[in-house]
Design a protein around this motif. Structure first.
Motif, PDB file in Angstrom:
ATOM      1  N   HIS A 185      14.638   0.421 -18.195  1.00  5.61           N
ATOM      2  CA  HIS A 185      15.777   1.245 -18.593  1.00  5.61           C
ATOM      3  C   HIS A 185      17.033   0.899 -17.796  1.00  5.61           C
ATOM      4  CE1 HIS A 185      12.542   3.805 -20.293  1.00  5.61           C
ATOM      5  NE2 HIS A 185      13.474   4.136 -21.161  1.00  5.61           N
ATOM      6  N   CYS A 186      16.874   0.675 -16.502  1.00 10.76           N
ATOM      7  CA  CYS A 186      18.013   0.333 -15.659  1.00 10.76           C
ATOM      8  C   CYS A 186      17.490  -0.175 -14.316  1.00 10.76           C
ATOM      9  CB  CYS A 186      18.939   1.540 -15.449  1.00 10.76           C
ATOM     10  SG  CYS A 186      18.224   2.837 -14.385  1.00 10.76           S
ATOM     11  N   THR A 187      18.401  -0.603 -13.477  1.00  5.87           N
ATOM     12  CA  THR A 187      18.028  -0.968 -12.111  1.00  5.87           C
ATOM     13  C   THR A 187      18.413   0.168 -11.175  1.00  5.87           C
ATOM     14  OG1 THR A 187      20.150  -2.080 -11.761  1.00  5.87           O
ATOM     15  CG2 THR A 187      18.294  -3.446 -12.525  1.00  5.87           C
ATOM     16  N   ALA A 188      17.910   0.091  -9.959  1.00  4.63           N
ATOM     17  CA  ALA A 188      18.278   1.048  -8.925  1.00  4.63           C
ATOM     18  C   ALA A 188      18.367   0.294  -7.609  1.00  4.63           C
ATOM     19  CB  ALA A 188      17.255   2.176  -8.833  1.00  4.63           C
ATOM     20  N   SER A 189      19.262   0.721  -6.767  1.00  2.00           N
ATOM     21  CA  SER A 189      19.412   0.073  -5.462  1.00  2.00           C
ATOM     22  C   SER A 189      18.784   0.955  -4.389  1.00  2.00           C
ATOM     23  CB  SER A 189      20.888  -0.171  -5.141  1.00  2.00           C
ATOM     24  OG  SER A 189      21.609   1.048  -5.133  1.00  2.00           O
ATOM     25  N   ILE A 190      18.223   0.317  -3.382  1.00  2.00           N
ATOM     26  CA  ILE A 190      17.622   1.046  -2.270  1.00  2.00           C
ATOM     27  C   ILE A 190      18.736   1.473  -1.314  1.00  2.00           C
ATOM     28  CG2 ILE A 190      16.058   0.877  -0.291  1.00  2.00           C
ATOM     29  CD1 ILE A 190      14.418  -1.130  -1.873  1.00  2.00           C
ATOM     30  N   THR A 191      18.826   2.778  -1.073  1.00  3.56           N
ATOM     31  CA  THR A 191      19.884   3.307  -0.200  1.00  3.56           C
ATOM     32  C   THR A 191      19.368   3.711   1.170  1.00  3.56           C
ATOM     33  OG1 THR A 191      19.578   5.537  -1.116  1.00  3.56           O
ATOM     34  CG2 THR A 191      21.226   4.120  -2.170  1.00  3.56           C
ATOM     35  N   ALA A 192      18.057   3.892   1.305  1.00  2.00           N
ATOM     36  CA  ALA A 192      17.501   4.276   2.609  1.00  2.00           C
ATOM     37  C   ALA A 192      16.018   3.946   2.656  1.00  2.00           C
ATOM     38  CB  ALA A 192      17.719   5.763   2.876  1.00  2.00           C
ATOM     39  N   VAL A 193      15.550   3.548   3.836  1.00  5.88           N
ATOM     40  CA  VAL A 193      14.130   3.295   4.085  1.00  5.88           C
ATOM     41  C   VAL A 193      13.764   3.962   5.398  1.00  5.88           C
ATOM     42  CG1 VAL A 193      12.365   1.559   4.524  1.00  5.88           C
ATOM     43  CG2 VAL A 193      14.169   1.097   2.850  1.00  5.88           C
ATOM     44  N   GLU A 194      12.715   4.768   5.363  1.00 12.19           N
ATOM     45  CA  GLU A 194      12.275   5.484   6.559  1.00 12.19           C
ATOM     46  C   GLU A 194      10.781   5.259   6.757  1.00 12.19           C
ATOM     47  OE1 GLU A 194      11.640  10.091   7.992  1.00 12.19           O
ATOM     48  OE2 GLU A 194      13.308   9.629   6.623  1.00 12.19           O
ATOM     49  N   ASP A 195      10.401   4.636   7.859  1.00  8.95           N
ATOM     50  CA  ASP A 195       8.995   4.353   8.148  1.00  8.95           C
ATOM     51  C   ASP A 195       8.409   5.385   9.096  1.00  8.95           C
ATOM     52  OD1 ASP A 195       8.501   1.993   6.635  1.00  8.95           O
ATOM     53  OD2 ASP A 195       9.692   0.846   8.067  1.00  8.95           O
ATOM     54  N   THR A 196       7.196   5.820   8.771  1.00  5.93           N
ATOM     55  CA  THR A 196       6.402   6.634   9.687  1.00  5.93           C
ATOM     56  C   THR A 196       5.147   5.840  10.015  1.00  5.93           C
ATOM     57  OG1 THR A 196       5.308   7.757   7.831  1.00  5.93           O
ATOM     58  CG2 THR A 196       7.298   8.777   8.729  1.00  5.93           C
ATOM     59  N   GLU A 197       4.197   6.445  10.702  1.00  3.94           N
ATOM     60  CA  GLU A 197       3.036   5.689  11.162  1.00  3.94           C
ATOM     61  C   GLU A 197       2.228   5.098  10.014  1.00  3.94           C
ATOM     62  OE1 GLU A 197      -0.904   6.241  14.046  1.00  3.94           O
ATOM     63  OE2 GLU A 197       0.428   7.939  13.643  1.00  3.94           O
ATOM     64  N   HIS A 198       2.051   5.855   8.923  1.00  4.97           N
ATOM     65  CA  HIS A 198       1.193   5.390   7.836  1.00  4.97           C
ATOM     66  C   HIS A 198       1.883   5.400   6.474  1.00  4.97           C
ATOM     67  CE1 HIS A 198      -2.184   5.352  10.576  1.00  4.97           C
ATOM     68  NE2 HIS A 198      -1.983   6.625  10.878  1.00  4.97           N
ATOM     69  N   ASN A 199       3.149   5.683   6.424  1.00  2.36           N
ATOM     70  CA  ASN A 199       3.850   5.780   5.144  1.00  2.36           C
ATOM     71  C   ASN A 199       5.245   5.187   5.254  1.00  2.36           C
ATOM     72  OD1 ASN A 199       2.076   7.788   3.392  1.00  2.36           O
ATOM     73  ND2 ASN A 199       2.142   8.620   5.466  1.00  2.36           N
TER      74      ASN A 199
END
Length: 287
Positions: A185-199
């Motif tokens: 349907h469309c594209t999306a851009s990644i605006t944020a990435v947050e890492d935790t221990e397992h996710n």
């Protein structure tokens, strides 16, 4: 007696119509030109079986069996490597991907493969117009038209990069994700990435903010061909997030994505139908 004769005649007529309908469904007596099925021939290549002399019934049966619709499950089967990307006039491109061993076994020219969630048609296997791929086949090529290049992230691919792939599902396969058509349907851009221990929490912003009405918390969405569950949704900014487990990061290209990268999105079809139906119902009643 007259009524009995009329009832008998009606029953006979219904039986005749049913018999004719059944014969037509089986292909009996259905004429018209039709292409024959593909068969292999010595030395490679393909030819069409069944020319103009082939019976209409056999052609009809082949048409019914040989025109399946592509269907995907959103369970990415692995990553393929971009071996070549040839652009012609900016409106057409030829993409060649290298696949893990065994992936292309039994694949045919014309088969459908989801590449980053985009349904593409196989045009060549191992660089030739082979009819059927084998377990030893390593590459497959696909043609990309201008609309595909415009609407997806495939036009951004570089040689050496990786893409998600999924071969089309067969009858009886487990649908472990959700029904995916491969129509982005469309594209999306990644605006944020947050890492935790397992996710990993990833936030996306839609290129077409108007589609955010189809993105619902706990609903399905296809991101680069991955069936994912939506987390939080911001209708104002056109953003939503998902949570990725280590296995998803390992098996798919999402593990290599970072802020600023684009992904392909496909809205879940049932959600779209329900939202559109409710909106139309309310509009018709002035609500």
């Amino acid at each position: 007696d007259a009524r009995a004769m009329m009832m008998t005649s009606s029953v006979a007529s219904v039986a005749t119509l049913r018999a004719r309908s059944s014969a037509a469904m089986r292909g009996g007596g259905v004429g018209g030109a039709g292409r024959g099925a593909r068969v292999s021939r010595p030395g490679g290549g393909c030819r069409r079986a069944g020319g103009d002399g082939d019976g209409g019934g056999r052609r009809a049966r082949r048409r019914m069996r040989g025109a399946p619709r592509a269907l995907f499950t959103g369970l990415v089967q692995g990553k393929a490597r971009v071996e070549a990307f040839e652009t012609l006039d900016g409106e057409f491109a030829r993409l060649t991907l290298g696949f893990p061993s065994g992936t292309l076994d039994g694949i045919r020219i014309g088969a459908s493969v989801a590449v980053n969630g985009t349904c593409l048609t196989v045009t060549r296997v191992d660089g030739v117009d082979a009819c059927v791929g084998s377990s030893a086949s390593k590459t497959a090529s696909f043609d990309l038209i201008v609309e595909t290049l415009r609407a997806t992230n495939l036009g951004q691919l570089q040689v050496g990069g990786e893409v998600n792939y999924e071969r089309s599902a067969r009858v009886g396969d487990e649908i472990g994700g959700h029904t995916v058509s491969g129509h982005v349907h469309c594209t999306a851009s990644i605006t944020a990435v947050e890492d935790t221990e397992h996710n990993r929490k990833v936030v996306f912003k839609l290129s077409d903010v108007g589609l955010i009405k189809y993105v619902l918390p706990k609903g399905f969405i296809s991101v680069d061909g991955c069936s994912l569950t939506v987390g939080e949704v911001n209708k104002t900014t056109g953003e939503f997030n998902v949570w990725l487990i280590p296995e998803t990061l390992r098996v798919t290209v999402l593990g290599n994505k970072s802020v600023g990268d684009d992904v392909n999105l496909e809205i879940e079809s049932q959600t779209q139908v329900i939202v559109d139906t409710i909106e139309r119902y309310m509009a018709e009643r002035g609500m």
